[in-house]
Motif scaffolding. Sequence first.
Motif, mmCIF file in Angstrom:
data_model
loop_
_atom_site.group_PDB
_atom_site.id
_atom_site.type_symbol
_atom_site.label_atom_id
_atom_site.label_comp_id
_atom_site.label_asym_id
_atom_site.label_seq_id
_atom_site.Cartn_x
_atom_site.Cartn_y
_atom_site.Cartn_z
ATOM 1 N N PHE A 187 1.006 -1.277 0.076
ATOM 2 C CA PHE A 187 0.071 0.149 -0.048
ATOM 3 C C PHE A 187 1.052 1.239 -0.179
ATOM 4 N N GLY A 188 2.118 1.141 0.782
ATOM 5 C CA GLY A 188 3.021 2.341 0.684
ATOM 6 C C GLY A 188 3.507 2.506 -0.768
ATOM 7 N N SER A 189 3.650 1.816 -1.523
ATOM 8 C CA SER A 189 3.990 2.069 -2.944
ATOM 9 C C SER A 189 2.780 2.615 -3.747
ATOM 10 N N ALA A 190 1.599 2.335 -3.550
ATOM 11 C CA ALA A 190 0.580 2.946 -4.020
ATOM 12 C C ALA A 190 0.587 4.250 -3.750
ATOM 13 N N ILE A 191 0.688 4.524 -2.388
ATOM 14 C CA ILE A 191 0.503 6.089 -1.955
ATOM 15 C C ILE A 191 1.602 6.752 -2.704
ATOM 16 N N GLU A 192 2.732 6.297 -2.829
ATOM 17 C CA GLU A 192 3.841 7.165 -3.407
ATOM 18 C C GLU A 192 3.554 7.479 -4.738
ATOM 19 N N ALA A 193 2.837 6.380 -5.581
ATOM 20 C CA ALA A 193 2.890 6.402 -6.989
ATOM 21 C C ALA A 193 1.552 7.608 -7.080
ATOM 22 N N LEU A 194 0.583 7.517 -6.076
ATOM 23 C CA LEU A 194 -0.368 8.667 -6.058
ATOM 24 C C LEU A 194 0.105 10.172 -6.049
ATOM 25 N N LYS A 195 1.020 10.196 -5.143
ATOM 26 C CA LYS A 195 1.840 11.631 -4.864
ATOM 27 C C LYS A 195 2.636 11.880 -6.256
ATOM 28 N N GLN A 196 2.895 10.882 -6.982
ATOM 29 C CA GLN A 196 3.875 11.300 -8.090
ATOM 30 C C GLN A 196 2.857 11.521 -9.258
ATOM 31 N N GLY A 197 1.522 11.642 -9.230
ATOM 32 C CA GLY A 197 0.537 11.851 -10.174
ATOM 33 C C GLY A 197 0.149 10.771 -11.053
ATOM 34 N N LYS A 198 0.377 9.374 -10.545
ATOM 35 C CA LYS A 198 -0.107 8.203 -11.058
ATOM 36 C C LYS A 198 -1.595 7.676 -10.692
ATOM 37 N N LYS A 199 -2.007 7.141 -11.602
ATOM 38 C CA LYS A 199 -3.186 6.282 -11.041
ATOM 39 C C LYS A 199 -3.008 5.128 -10.575
ATOM 40 N N VAL A 200 -3.838 4.693 -9.591
ATOM 41 C CA VAL A 200 -3.574 3.143 -9.021
ATOM 42 C C VAL A 200 -4.813 2.482 -8.955
ATOM 43 N N ALA A 201 -4.863 1.382 -8.934
ATOM 44 C CA ALA A 201 -6.005 0.276 -8.646
ATOM 45 C C ALA A 201 -5.566 -0.854 -8.033
ATOM 46 N N ARG A 202 -6.681 -1.587 -7.480
ATOM 47 C CA ARG A 202 -6.242 -2.980 -7.075
ATOM 48 C C ARG A 202 -6.730 -4.036 -8.088
ATOM 49 N N GLN A 203 -5.948 -4.961 -8.442
ATOM 50 C CA GLN A 203 -6.176 -5.898 -9.699
ATOM 51 C C GLN A 203 -7.306 -6.534 -9.157
ATOM 52 N N GLY A 204 -7.977 -6.816 -7.832
ATOM 53 C CA GLY A 204 -8.976 -7.470 -7.623
ATOM 54 C C GLY A 204 -10.486 -6.852 -7.640
ATOM 55 N N TRP A 205 -10.135 -5.241 -7.863
ATOM 56 C CA TRP A 205 -11.481 -4.719 -7.879
ATOM 57 C C TRP A 205 -12.435 -5.220 -9.249
ATOM 58 N N ASN A 206 -13.476 -5.223 -9.239
ATOM 59 C CA ASN A 206 -14.553 -5.909 -10.293
ATOM 60 C C ASN A 206 -14.884 -4.781 -11.218
ATOM 61 N N GLY A 207 -14.993 -3.510 -10.874
ATOM 62 C CA GLY A 207 -15.438 -2.390 -11.515
ATOM 63 C C GLY A 207 -14.796 -1.872 -12.814
ATOM 64 N N LYS A 208 -15.297 -1.803 -13.814
ATOM 65 C CA LYS A 208 -14.442 -1.510 -15.024
ATOM 66 C C LYS A 208 -14.042 0.080 -14.913
ATOM 67 N N GLY A 209 -12.697 0.369 -14.961
ATOM 68 C CA GLY A 209 -12.291 1.740 -15.325
ATOM 69 C C GLY A 209 -12.122 2.538 -13.814
ATOM 70 N N MET A 210 -12.192 1.608 -12.880
ATOM 71 C CA MET A 210 -11.964 2.023 -11.515
ATOM 72 C C MET A 210 -10.679 2.508 -11.080
ATOM 73 N N PHE A 211 -10.152 3.760 -10.454
ATOM 74 C CA PHE A 211 -8.865 3.952 -10.180
ATOM 75 C C PHE A 211 -8.945 4.990 -9.073
ATOM 76 N N LEU A 212 -7.765 5.092 -8.262
ATOM 77 C CA LEU A 212 -7.479 6.217 -7.590
ATOM 78 C C LEU A 212 -6.711 7.179 -8.043
ATOM 79 N N TYR A 213 -6.767 8.400 -7.566
ATOM 80 C CA TYR A 213 -5.712 9.483 -7.904
ATOM 81 C C TYR A 213 -5.819 10.490 -6.630
ATOM 82 N N TYR A 214 -4.680 11.203 -6.616
ATOM 83 C CA TYR A 214 -4.462 12.147 -5.523
ATOM 84 C C TYR A 214 -4.900 13.554 -6.140
ATOM 85 N N VAL A 215 -5.501 14.293 -5.109
ATOM 86 C CA VAL A 215 -5.975 15.603 -5.389
ATOM 87 C C VAL A 215 -5.371 16.458 -4.324
#
Length: 84
Positions: free
Chosen positions: A1-29
């Motif tokens: 999870f720590g690497s996902a947070i770092e990726a968010l802070k670098q402006g990247k989108k992240v997601a979990r492979q296990g999420w079922n929803g199409k096109g779901m992702f997180l981003y940092y605001v």
Amino acid sequence: FGSAIEALKQGKKVARQGWNGKGMFLYYVPENSYPALTDIAKEAFPEGLVPYGAYIAMKTAQGNVVPWLASQTDVLAEDWCTVE
């Protein structure tokens, strides 16, 4: 999870492979402000801008955006990935 947070802070989108929803992702605001639109916001912030703190947003499978909080399962998950 720590690497996902770092990726968010670098402006990247992240997601979990296990999420079922199409096109779901997180981003940092990052923290910023937006124009007061409601009467309550205009009263609370008479200068016309509502400040907000940084947060993580989710683009949902329904195509809208909501603030996101990690569950214990999310924090301990090992299937986080960046999204292109």
